[in-house]
Design a protein around this motif. Structure first.
Motif, PDB file in Angstrom:
ATOM      1  N   THR A   9       0.823  -1.201   0.000  1.00 29.11           N
ATOM      2  CA  THR A   9       0.000   0.000   0.000  1.00 29.11           C
ATOM      3  C   THR A   9       0.856   1.249   0.000  1.00 29.11           C
ATOM      4  O   THR A   9       0.609   2.183  -0.751  1.00 29.11           O
ATOM      5  CB  THR A   9      -0.935   0.007   1.218  1.00 29.11           C
ATOM      6  OG1 THR A   9      -1.686  -1.192   1.237  1.00 29.11           O
ATOM      7  CG2 THR A   9      -1.860   1.192   1.183  1.00 29.11           C
ATOM      8  N   THR A  10       1.867   1.290   0.815  1.00 31.58           N
ATOM      9  CA  THR A  10       2.703   2.496   0.879  1.00 31.58           C
ATOM     10  C   THR A  10       3.585   2.621  -0.354  1.00 31.58           C
ATOM     11  O   THR A  10       3.915   3.723  -0.759  1.00 31.58           O
ATOM     12  CB  THR A  10       3.579   2.479   2.148  1.00 31.58           C
ATOM     13  OG1 THR A  10       4.391   1.306   2.145  1.00 31.58           O
ATOM     14  CG2 THR A  10       2.725   2.563   3.387  1.00 31.58           C
ATOM     15  N   GLY A  11       3.941   1.534  -0.998  1.00 28.52           N
ATOM     16  CA  GLY A  11       4.791   1.591  -2.197  1.00 28.52           C
ATOM     17  C   GLY A  11       4.041   2.049  -3.434  1.00 28.52           C
ATOM     18  O   GLY A  11       4.635   2.542  -4.377  1.00 28.52           O
ATOM     19  N   GLU A  12       2.722   1.894  -3.461  1.00 30.26           N
ATOM     20  CA  GLU A  12       1.932   2.272  -4.635  1.00 30.26           C
ATOM     21  C   GLU A  12       1.239   3.604  -4.449  1.00 30.26           C
ATOM     22  O   GLU A  12       0.385   3.984  -5.250  1.00 30.26           O
ATOM     23  CB  GLU A  12       0.897   1.183  -4.929  1.00 30.26           C
ATOM     24  CG  GLU A  12       1.514  -0.105  -5.386  1.00 30.26           C
ATOM     25  CD  GLU A  12       0.473  -1.149  -5.704  1.00 30.26           C
ATOM     26  OE1 GLU A  12      -0.727  -0.827  -5.690  1.00 30.26           O
ATOM     27  OE2 GLU A  12       0.868  -2.286  -5.955  1.00 30.26           O
ATOM     28  N   ARG A  13       1.595   4.307  -3.462  1.00 27.22           N
ATOM     29  CA  ARG A  13       0.974   5.583  -3.172  1.00 27.22           C
ATOM     30  C   ARG A  13       1.249   6.565  -4.328  1.00 27.22           C
ATOM     31  O   ARG A  13       2.383   6.754  -4.732  1.00 27.22           O
ATOM     32  CB  ARG A  13       1.555   6.126  -1.888  1.00 27.22           C
ATOM     33  CG  ARG A  13       0.886   7.322  -1.374  1.00 27.22           C
ATOM     34  CD  ARG A  13       1.596   7.770  -0.132  1.00 27.22           C
ATOM     35  NE  ARG A  13       0.668   7.869   0.951  1.00 27.22           N
ATOM     36  CZ  ARG A  13       1.017   8.030   2.188  1.00 27.22           C
ATOM     37  NH1 ARG A  13       2.280   8.052   2.523  1.00 27.22           N
ATOM     38  NH2 ARG A  13       0.109   8.163   3.108  1.00 27.22           N
ATOM     39  N   GLY A  14       0.198   7.152  -4.899  1.00 25.75           N
ATOM     40  CA  GLY A  14       0.343   8.125  -5.979  1.00 25.75           C
ATOM     41  C   GLY A  14       0.457   7.513  -7.362  1.00 25.75           C
ATOM     42  O   GLY A  14       0.632   8.224  -8.346  1.00 25.75           O
ATOM     43  N   SER A  15       0.358   6.196  -7.459  1.00 29.39           N
ATOM     44  CA  SER A  15       0.510   5.568  -8.776  1.00 29.39           C
ATOM     45  C   SER A  15      -0.661   5.901  -9.699  1.00 29.39           C
ATOM     46  O   SER A  15      -0.472   6.018 -10.914  1.00 29.39           O
ATOM     47  CB  SER A  15       0.659   4.055  -8.634  1.00 29.39           C
ATOM     48  OG  SER A  15      -0.509   3.487  -8.091  1.00 29.39           O
ATOM     49  N   ALA A  16      -1.832   6.080  -9.163  1.00 35.28           N
ATOM     50  CA  ALA A  16      -2.982   6.448 -10.004  1.00 35.28           C
ATOM     51  C   ALA A  16      -2.781   7.820 -10.626  1.00 35.28           C
ATOM     52  O   ALA A  16      -3.121   8.042 -11.799  1.00 35.28           O
ATOM     53  CB  ALA A  16      -4.259   6.431  -9.181  1.00 35.28           C
ATOM     54  N   THR A  17      -2.190   8.730  -9.897  1.00 32.18           N
ATOM     55  CA  THR A  17      -1.923  10.070 -10.429  1.00 32.18           C
ATOM     56  C   THR A  17      -0.898  10.003 -11.554  1.00 32.18           C
ATOM     57  O   THR A  17      -1.055  10.652 -12.587  1.00 32.18           O
ATOM     58  CB  THR A  17      -1.412  10.988  -9.297  1.00 32.18           C
ATOM     59  OG1 THR A  17      -2.365  10.979  -8.245  1.00 32.18           O
ATOM     60  CG2 THR A  17      -1.198  12.391  -9.801  1.00 32.18           C
ATOM     61  N   VAL A  18       0.121   9.225 -11.385  1.00 32.44           N
ATOM     62  CA  VAL A  18       1.155   9.083 -12.413  1.00 32.44           C
ATOM     63  C   VAL A  18       0.581   8.420 -13.655  1.00 32.44           C
ATOM     64  O   VAL A  18       0.835   8.855 -14.783  1.00 32.44           O
ATOM     65  CB  VAL A  18       2.359   8.282 -11.867  1.00 32.44           C
ATOM     66  CG1 VAL A  18       3.346   7.967 -12.976  1.00 32.44           C
ATOM     67  CG2 VAL A  18       3.032   9.047 -10.743  1.00 32.44           C
ATOM     68  N   GLU A  19      -0.214   7.386 -13.466  1.00 31.93           N
ATOM     69  CA  GLU A  19      -0.824   6.704 -14.608  1.00 31.93           C
ATOM     70  C   GLU A  19      -1.749   7.648 -15.366  1.00 31.93           C
ATOM     71  O   GLU A  19      -1.757   7.668 -16.596  1.00 31.93           O
ATOM     72  CB  GLU A  19      -1.588   5.471 -14.130  1.00 31.93           C
ATOM     73  CG  GLU A  19      -0.684   4.367 -13.650  1.00 31.93           C
ATOM     74  CD  GLU A  19      -1.442   3.261 -12.936  1.00 31.93           C
ATOM     75  OE1 GLU A  19      -2.686   3.357 -12.807  1.00 31.93           O
ATOM     76  OE2 GLU A  19      -0.788   2.308 -12.489  1.00 31.93           O
ATOM     77  N   THR A  20      -2.520   8.426 -14.652  1.00 32.07           N
ATOM     78  CA  THR A  20      -3.408   9.393 -15.300  1.00 32.07           C
ATOM     79  C   THR A  20      -2.603  10.439 -16.054  1.00 32.07           C
ATOM     80  O   THR A  20      -2.946  10.807 -17.180  1.00 32.07           O
ATOM     81  CB  THR A  20      -4.303  10.083 -14.252  1.00 32.07           C
ATOM     82  OG1 THR A  20      -5.046   9.075 -13.567  1.00 32.07           O
ATOM     83  CG2 THR A  20      -5.246  11.067 -14.903  1.00 32.07           C
ATOM     84  N   ALA A  21      -1.529  10.908 -15.468  1.00 29.80           N
ATOM     85  CA  ALA A  21      -0.690  11.912 -16.123  1.00 29.80           C
ATOM     86  C   ALA A  21      -0.053  11.364 -17.391  1.00 29.80           C
ATOM     87  O   ALA A  21       0.190  12.110 -18.348  1.00 29.80           O
ATOM     88  CB  ALA A  21       0.392  12.398 -15.163  1.00 29.80           C
ATOM     89  N   LEU A  22       0.207  10.086 -17.449  1.00 25.16           N
ATOM     90  CA  LEU A  22       0.803   9.482 -18.639  1.00 25.16           C
ATOM     91  C   LEU A  22      -0.237   9.162 -19.708  1.00 25.16           C
ATOM     92  O   LEU A  22       0.034   9.293 -20.898  1.00 25.16           O
ATOM     93  CB  LEU A  22       1.556   8.206 -18.252  1.00 25.16           C
ATOM     94  CG  LEU A  22       2.820   8.396 -17.421  1.00 25.16           C
ATOM     95  CD1 LEU A  22       3.372   7.050 -16.993  1.00 25.16           C
ATOM     96  CD2 LEU A  22       3.851   9.179 -18.203  1.00 25.16           C
ATOM     97  N   VAL A  23      -1.421   8.758 -19.311  1.00 24.82           N
ATOM     98  CA  VAL A  23      -2.441   8.310 -20.253  1.00 24.82           C
ATOM     99  C   VAL A  23      -3.316   9.455 -20.763  1.00 24.82           C
ATOM    100  O   VAL A  23      -3.764   9.436 -21.910  1.00 24.82           O
ATOM    101  CB  VAL A  23      -3.302   7.200 -19.607  1.00 24.82           C
ATOM    102  CG1 VAL A  23      -4.473   6.817 -20.480  1.00 24.82           C
ATOM    103  CG2 VAL A  23      -2.441   5.983 -19.321  1.00 24.82           C
ATOM    104  N   LEU A  24      -3.557  10.454 -19.962  1.00 23.54           N
ATOM    105  CA  LEU A  24      -4.467  11.536 -20.330  1.00 23.54           C
ATOM    106  C   LEU A  24      -4.061  12.266 -21.612  1.00 23.54           C
ATOM    107  O   LEU A  24      -4.922  12.497 -22.479  1.00 23.54           O
ATOM    108  CB  LEU A  24      -4.622  12.519 -19.170  1.00 23.54           C
ATOM    109  CG  LEU A  24      -5.730  13.554 -19.329  1.00 23.54           C
ATOM    110  CD1 LEU A  24      -7.079  12.869 -19.467  1.00 23.54           C
ATOM    111  CD2 LEU A  24      -5.728  14.505 -18.148  1.00 23.54           C
ATOM    112  N   PRO A  25      -2.805  12.621 -21.825  1.00 25.84           N
ATOM    113  CA  PRO A  25      -2.451  13.275 -23.093  1.00 25.84           C
ATOM    114  C   PRO A  25      -2.724  12.404 -24.324  1.00 25.84           C
ATOM    115  O   PRO A  25      -3.134  12.908 -25.368  1.00 25.84           O
ATOM    116  CB  PRO A  25      -0.949  13.556 -22.952  1.00 25.84           C
ATOM    117  CG  PRO A  25      -0.692  13.564 -21.500  1.00 25.84           C
ATOM    118  CD  PRO A  25      -1.674  12.608 -20.901  1.00 25.84           C
ATOM    119  N   VAL A  26      -2.539  11.106 -24.186  1.00 27.41           N
ATOM    120  CA  VAL A  26      -2.817  10.198 -25.302  1.00 27.41           C
ATOM    121  C   VAL A  26      -4.311  10.190 -25.612  1.00 27.41           C
ATOM    122  O   VAL A  26      -4.725  10.249 -26.781  1.00 27.41           O
ATOM    123  CB  VAL A  26      -2.311   8.775 -24.978  1.00 27.41           C
ATOM    124  CG1 VAL A  26      -2.728   7.792 -26.056  1.00 27.41           C
ATOM    125  CG2 VAL A  26      -0.803   8.775 -24.798  1.00 27.41           C
TER     126      VAL A  26
END
Length: 122
Positions: A9-26
């Motif tokens: 849980t602590t290692g994946e903190r903020g991963s949704a934000t990073v994934e969104t930042a990578l996928v949203l421009p596409v």
């Protein structure tokens, strides 16, 4: 008794934000491409209908000036309209798509050839 946080849980903190930042421009680019394609398609249909209407008018005996006016009215665009008469009438309409004029080089055109009606008059 406090809840325990697992290492996962602590290692994946903020991963949704990073994934969104990578996928949203596409996703935005794909939607923009879809929109440009749809607008160009609508303009193509408009130009084609203008060419058909002008060719029908020429085929039944209208003047080239009247055919140009008809094509302009039907396609509702600033277009370069070429008309040729004879046993067959041909109308070519070329237009820069005004709805996506910010995209350089996007031009739509249509050409329609019909047999002239014998003894046709408006």
């Amino acid at each position: 008794m406090s809840p325990r946080r697992s290492a996962r849980t602590t290692g994946e903190r903020g991963s949704a934000t990073v994934e969104t930042a990578l996928v949203l421009p596409v996703i935005v680019m794909m939607l923009a491409a879809l929109l440009v394609t749809a607008l160009a398609g609508v303009q193509q249909l408009s130009v084609t209908e203008g060419a058909r209407a002008a060719a029908r008018a020429l085929a039944i005996g209208h003047s080239p000036e009247q055919a140009r006016t008809i094509a302009q009215r039907v396609c509702q665009c600033a277009a370069d309209i070429t008309v040729s008469e004879g046993a067959w009438v041909q109308v070519r309409v070329r237009s820069t798509s005004r709805s996506v004029s910010w995209l350089p080089g996007l031009k739509v055109s249509a050409s329609v050839t019909l047999p002239a009606e014998p003894g046709g008059s408006p």
